[in-house]
Scaffold this motif. Structure first.
Motif, PDB file in Angstrom:
ATOM      1  N   GLY A   1       0.829  -1.204   0.000  1.00  0.00           N
ATOM      2  CA  GLY A   1       0.000   0.000   0.000  1.00  0.00           C
ATOM      3  C   GLY A   1       0.859   1.248   0.000  1.00  0.00           C
ATOM      4  O   GLY A   1       1.847   1.337   0.732  1.00  0.00           O
ATOM      5  N   LEU A   2       0.455   2.213  -0.842  1.00  0.00           N
ATOM      6  CA  LEU A   2       1.231   3.462  -0.936  1.00  0.00           C
ATOM      7  C   LEU A   2       0.323   4.596  -1.378  1.00  0.00           C
ATOM      8  O   LEU A   2      -0.835   4.370  -1.758  1.00  0.00           O
ATOM      9  CB  LEU A   2       2.399   3.301  -1.924  1.00  0.00           C
ATOM     10  CG  LEU A   2       2.105   3.380  -3.429  1.00  0.00           C
ATOM     11  CD1 LEU A   2       3.411   3.353  -4.207  1.00  0.00           C
ATOM     12  CD2 LEU A   2       1.199   2.264  -3.904  1.00  0.00           C
ATOM     13  N   SER A   3       0.847   5.816  -1.326  1.00  0.00           N
ATOM     14  CA  SER A   3       0.111   6.963  -1.866  1.00  0.00           C
ATOM     15  C   SER A   3       0.977   7.620  -2.936  1.00  0.00           C
ATOM     16  O   SER A   3       2.176   7.356  -3.019  1.00  0.00           O
ATOM     17  CB  SER A   3      -0.210   7.973  -0.751  1.00  0.00           C
ATOM     18  OG  SER A   3       0.962   8.325  -0.043  1.00  0.00           O
ATOM     19  N   THR A   4       0.346   8.441  -3.748  1.00  0.00           N
ATOM     20  CA  THR A   4       1.099   9.236  -4.719  1.00  0.00           C
ATOM     21  C   THR A   4       1.245  10.627  -4.141  1.00  0.00           C
ATOM     22  O   THR A   4       0.251  11.286  -3.836  1.00  0.00           O
ATOM     23  CB  THR A   4       0.365   9.303  -6.073  1.00  0.00           C
ATOM     24  OG1 THR A   4       0.209   7.979  -6.557  1.00  0.00           O
ATOM     25  CG2 THR A   4       1.159  10.116  -7.081  1.00  0.00           C
ATOM     26  N   LEU A   5       2.471  11.033  -3.938  1.00  0.00           N
ATOM     27  CA  LEU A   5       2.720  12.347  -3.342  1.00  0.00           C
ATOM     28  C   LEU A   5       3.643  13.132  -4.255  1.00  0.00           C
ATOM     29  O   LEU A   5       4.858  13.090  -4.117  1.00  0.00           O
ATOM     30  CB  LEU A   5       3.355  12.194  -1.959  1.00  0.00           C
ATOM     31  CG  LEU A   5       2.474  11.527  -0.902  1.00  0.00           C
ATOM     32  CD1 LEU A   5       3.245  11.289   0.378  1.00  0.00           C
ATOM     33  CD2 LEU A   5       1.230  12.369  -0.617  1.00  0.00           C
TER      34      LEU A   5
ATOM     35  N   ALA B   1      -0.325  -7.892  -4.636  1.00  0.00           N
ATOM     36  CA  ALA B   1      -1.452  -6.993  -4.939  1.00  0.00           C
ATOM     37  C   ALA B   1      -1.130  -5.611  -4.374  1.00  0.00           C
ATOM     38  O   ALA B   1      -0.568  -5.493  -3.280  1.00  0.00           O
ATOM     39  CB  ALA B   1      -2.726  -7.542  -4.307  1.00  0.00           C
ATOM     40  N   ILE B   2      -1.494  -4.582  -5.134  1.00  0.00           N
ATOM     41  CA  ILE B   2      -1.161  -3.209  -4.712  1.00  0.00           C
ATOM     42  C   ILE B   2      -2.437  -2.389  -4.510  1.00  0.00           C
ATOM     43  O   ILE B   2      -3.362  -2.464  -5.330  1.00  0.00           O
ATOM     44  CB  ILE B   2      -0.324  -2.487  -5.797  1.00  0.00           C
ATOM     45  CG1 ILE B   2       0.903  -3.312  -6.182  1.00  0.00           C
ATOM     46  CG2 ILE B   2       0.091  -1.102  -5.343  1.00  0.00           C
ATOM     47  CD1 ILE B   2       1.708  -2.692  -7.342  1.00  0.00           C
ATOM     48  N   PHE B   3      -2.490  -1.612  -3.417  1.00  0.00           N
ATOM     49  CA  PHE B   3      -3.528  -0.567  -3.342  1.00  0.00           C
ATOM     50  C   PHE B   3      -2.836   0.788  -3.279  1.00  0.00           C
ATOM     51  O   PHE B   3      -1.743   0.923  -2.715  1.00  0.00           O
ATOM     52  CB  PHE B   3      -4.506  -0.780  -2.175  1.00  0.00           C
ATOM     53  CG  PHE B   3      -3.917  -0.603  -0.788  1.00  0.00           C
ATOM     54  CD1 PHE B   3      -3.319  -1.664  -0.126  1.00  0.00           C
ATOM     55  CD2 PHE B   3      -3.983   0.636  -0.141  1.00  0.00           C
ATOM     56  CE1 PHE B   3      -2.794  -1.505   1.155  1.00  0.00           C
ATOM     57  CE2 PHE B   3      -3.471   0.811   1.136  1.00  0.00           C
ATOM     58  CZ  PHE B   3      -2.863  -0.271   1.786  1.00  0.00           C
ATOM     59  N   GLY B   4      -3.471   1.782  -3.911  1.00  0.00           N
ATOM     60  CA  GLY B   4      -2.831   3.093  -4.000  1.00  0.00           C
ATOM     61  C   GLY B   4      -3.797   4.224  -3.687  1.00  0.00           C
ATOM     62  O   GLY B   4      -4.900   4.275  -4.231  1.00  0.00           O
ATOM     63  N   LEU B   5      -3.364   5.107  -2.799  1.00  0.00           N
ATOM     64  CA  LEU B   5      -4.160   6.275  -2.455  1.00  0.00           C
ATOM     65  C   LEU B   5      -3.826   7.427  -3.387  1.00  0.00           C
ATOM     66  O   LEU B   5      -2.653   7.646  -3.710  1.00  0.00           O
ATOM     67  CB  LEU B   5      -3.872   6.692  -1.004  1.00  0.00           C
ATOM     68  CG  LEU B   5      -4.692   6.043   0.110  1.00  0.00           C
ATOM     69  CD1 LEU B   5      -6.145   6.478   0.032  1.00  0.00           C
ATOM     70  CD2 LEU B   5      -4.621   4.536   0.083  1.00  0.00           C
TER      71      LEU B   5
ATOM     72  N   PRO C   1      -7.221   1.515  -6.814  1.00  0.00           N
ATOM     73  CA  PRO C   1      -7.106   2.943  -6.516  1.00  0.00           C
ATOM     74  C   PRO C   1      -8.146   3.364  -5.473  1.00  0.00           C
ATOM     75  O   PRO C   1      -9.293   2.933  -5.548  1.00  0.00           O
ATOM     76  CB  PRO C   1      -7.433   3.627  -7.852  1.00  0.00           C
ATOM     77  CG  PRO C   1      -7.668   2.541  -8.835  1.00  0.00           C
ATOM     78  CD  PRO C   1      -7.940   1.294  -8.067  1.00  0.00           C
ATOM     79  N   LEU C   2      -7.734   4.187  -4.536  1.00  0.00           N
ATOM     80  CA  LEU C   2      -8.651   4.689  -3.518  1.00  0.00           C
ATOM     81  C   LEU C   2      -8.426   6.181  -3.345  1.00  0.00           C
ATOM     82  O   LEU C   2      -7.287   6.651  -3.418  1.00  0.00           O
ATOM     83  CB  LEU C   2      -8.406   3.975  -2.181  1.00  0.00           C
ATOM     84  CG  LEU C   2      -8.654   2.462  -2.187  1.00  0.00           C
ATOM     85  CD1 LEU C   2      -8.052   1.817  -0.948  1.00  0.00           C
ATOM     86  CD2 LEU C   2     -10.146   2.159  -2.297  1.00  0.00           C
ATOM     87  N   ASP C   3      -9.534   6.900  -3.134  1.00  0.00           N
ATOM     88  CA  ASP C   3      -9.440   8.354  -2.970  1.00  0.00           C
ATOM     89  C   ASP C   3     -10.140   8.753  -1.676  1.00  0.00           C
ATOM     90  O   ASP C   3     -11.363   8.916  -1.648  1.00  0.00           O
ATOM     91  CB  ASP C   3     -10.089   9.052  -4.178  1.00  0.00           C
ATOM     92  CG  ASP C   3      -9.968  10.567  -4.093  1.00  0.00           C
ATOM     93  OD1 ASP C   3      -9.663  11.091  -2.998  1.00  0.00           O
ATOM     94  OD2 ASP C   3     -10.204  11.226  -5.115  1.00  0.00           O
TER      95      ASP C   3
END
Ligand SMILES: Cc1cc2nc3c(=O)[nH]c(=O)nc-3n(C[C@H](O)[C@H](O)[C@H](O)COP(=O)(O)O)c2cc1C
Length: 174
Positions: free
Chosen positions: A53-57, A89-93, A147-149
């Motif tokens: 799990g990560l975010s795009t910054l 599996a990847i989830f991304g904020l 993708p999660l927002d």
């Protein structure tokens, strides 16, 4: 099912909150939560089933010289690993309004690195129901992960996570 390693970063924000939501939906005997900040390559390699799990910054990518966040520090440890046969599996904020042209880009960058290690990416998600302009995590109608927002669509997170787990948990069991 083999034990799942759930690695996430950074801590203290939306990624951590979502990691906990995911954790609450999986039998606690089946997974261990790890902060990427405290993890090394050997720990990651010790699992055959992995959730990242990560975010795009920002718009940077990991090939440039970054040392600011947990993933910037963890990524170099991942490069060069042999993750053949591992299910990942990847989830991304991200934020599909303010960053519609770069939506969850880092998830795409991470997926590329995973593919170079030979890892088997699972849990791709259809773009149906998402609004954005461009994303490095999107190819041929699908996102490379979930993708999660949390900034603008937090009401959808729980349902999106549940639906995703229905796809990836049976894959992990195979
Ligand atoms: C400086 C900054 C840059 C961001 N850049 C992007 C971006 O390029 N693409 C995107 O989808 N979201 C972007 N976001 C939104 C974050 O990914 C989103 O708010 C996420 O939920 C943050 O999670 P965290 O607090 O766990 O890091 C950015 C947020 C900040 C503060």
């Amino acid at each position: 099912m083999s034990k799942i390693g759930l690695f996430y970063g950074p801590e203290g924000g939306n990624v951590e909150n979502v990691a906990k939501v995911i954790a609450s939906k999986i039998d606690s005997s089946l997974f261990t939560l790890h902060k990427v900040k405290d993890a090394d390559a050997e720990l990651l390699s010790s699992y055959s089933c992995i959730i990242l799990g990560l975010s795009t910054l920002g718009k940077h990518n990991w090939s440039s010289d970054n040392s600011g966040n947990d993933w910037d520090n963890f990524l170099p440890k991942l490069k060069g690993l042999d993750l053949k046969g591992k299910k990942i599996a990847i989830f991304g904020l991200g934020d599909h309004i303010a960053y519609a042209d770069f939506f969850v880009d880092s998830m795409g960058d991470l997926a590329q690195i995973i593919e170079q290690t030979g890892g088997n990416l699972i849990g791709k998600v259809s773009g149906d129901g998402y609004e954005f302009n461009e994303s490095r995590a999107f190819d041929d109608g699908e996102f490379v992960g979930l993708p999660l927002d949390e900034d603008f669509e937090s009401d959808l997170t729980d349902k999106r996570v549940s639906k995703w787990l229905e796809i990836i948990l049976p894959e992990f069991e195979k």
